[in-house]
Design an enzyme around this catalytic site. Structure first.
Site, short mmCIF file in Angstrom:
data_model
loop_
_atom_site.label_atom_id
_atom_site.label_comp_id
_atom_site.label_asym_id
_atom_site.label_seq_id
_atom_site.Cartn_x
_atom_site.Cartn_y
_atom_site.Cartn_z
N SER A 44 40.51 86.36 29.70
CA SER A 44 40.71 87.39 30.74
C SER A 44 40.65 88.78 30.12
O SER A 44 40.57 89.77 30.84
CB SER A 44 42.06 87.19 31.45
N GLU A 112 38.80 75.30 29.34
CA GLU A 112 38.73 75.03 30.78
C GLU A 112 38.03 73.71 31.08
O GLU A 112 36.94 73.45 30.54
CB GLU A 112 38.00 76.18 31.50
N GLU A 174 45.99 76.32 37.38
CA GLU A 174 45.76 77.63 38.01
C GLU A 174 45.43 77.51 39.49
O GLU A 174 44.51 76.77 39.88
CB GLU A 174 44.63 78.38 37.27
O1 KIV Z 1 42.28 83.98 30.30
C1 KIV Z 1 43.39 83.90 30.83
O2 KIV Z 1 44.15 84.88 30.91
C2 KIV Z 1 43.79 82.62 31.39
C3 KIV Z 1 45.03 82.59 32.22
C4 KIV Z 1 44.69 83.01 33.62
C5 KIV Z 1 45.69 81.27 32.20
O3 KIV Z 1 43.13 81.64 31.20
#
Ligand code: KIV
Length: 249
Positions: A44, A112, A174
């Site tokens: 993220s 993921e 999520e």
């Molecule tokens: O990249 C991220 O911050 C995440 C969270 C939303 C769990 O995968």
């Protein structure tokens, strides 16, 4: 520092597990000082730190810089390094990249979904793995809640049991319905970490920029802003600008 096994041992004790994202040295220091159990260097950061629209925009080169910075800032906290898009596209590539993160100081890696053979291979090489199910930002067509239909809920539940059987010590869930988060949590041995997964998961994760209000943007429905750092920052910088302008020659 909590190891993956320490975290898994918290399952069923009633002690909830806290995870927050951090991406750099200063904020990692802050997270460690706050006593967070795990820091996730999430992909993220493509959105929060680099301003890209999609997490697919970054790769291992960027991630390694941020993982190393966080490990320097929080040497006593379990750091989870997120595998960026395609870095886990096959078992060998995933292992080579996961090993890079572990060599930088990460305690585990997160990925993921269930890319074929990847979790099995990482576990066979003793890499602690945190799974990520439900909404998968790297491949999602939209950001709507997942698991609302019976079929989708069953697929997520089966995937959770699968990653559990492969030896993942925890899994992020999520943006799924609360009842599904509760059901999965009661069915697996690994720790469930919710982000929009309801209140029954074993722990929770938040994106730091949401939790600290670092952007003036609207938050996702499941995020909570605990402080408004954007306003505090603008206010502090405004004071600085004024002080410079008011300085006598
Ligand atoms: O990249 C991220 O911050 C995440 C969270 C939303 C769990 O995968």
């Amino acid at each position: 520092m909590l190891t993956a096994e320490d975290i898994r041992a918290l399952k069923g004790t009633g002690r909830k597990v806290s995870m927050i994202t951090a991406y750099d040295f200063a904020f990692a220091q802050m997270a460690e000082a706050a006593g967070v159990d795990q820091i996730l260097v999430g992909d993220s950061l493509a959105n929060t730190m680099l301003g890209y629209k999609s997490t697919r925009e970054i790769g291992m080169n960027e991630m390694q810089i941020f993982v190393a910075a966080v490990c320097r800032g929080a040497p006593n906290t379990h750091v989870v390094a997120d595998m960026p898009y395609l870095s886990d596209k096959d078992p060998q590539t995933a292992y080579d990249n996961a090993k890079r993160f572990i060599d930088l100081g990460a305690a585990s890696v997160k990925l993921e979904g269930t890319p074929e053979g990847v979790i099995e291979y990482l576990r066979s090489k003793d890499i602690p793995v945190c799974a990520h199910l439900g909404l998968l930002p790297q491949t999602a067509e939209n950001f709507k809640q997942k698991g609302k239909t019976e079929e989708e809920a069953r697929a997520i539940e089966e995937a959770a049991k699968f990653v559990d059987s492969l030896g993942c010590f925890e899994t992020v869930l999520e943006h799924i319905p609360e009842e599904l988060g509760k059901k999965i949590t009661s069915e697996v041995n690994c720790v469930t970490i919710g982000i929009g997964g309801g209140k029954f998961t074993d722990g929770h994760v938040l994106v730091m920029h949401d939790a600290l209000g670092m952007h003036p943007r609207k938050l996702p429905p499941f995020a909570t802003k605990f402080v408004d750092m954007y306003s505090l920052g603008v206010e502090g910088m405004r004071k600085y600008v004024e002080s410079v302008r008011n300085e006598s020659p």
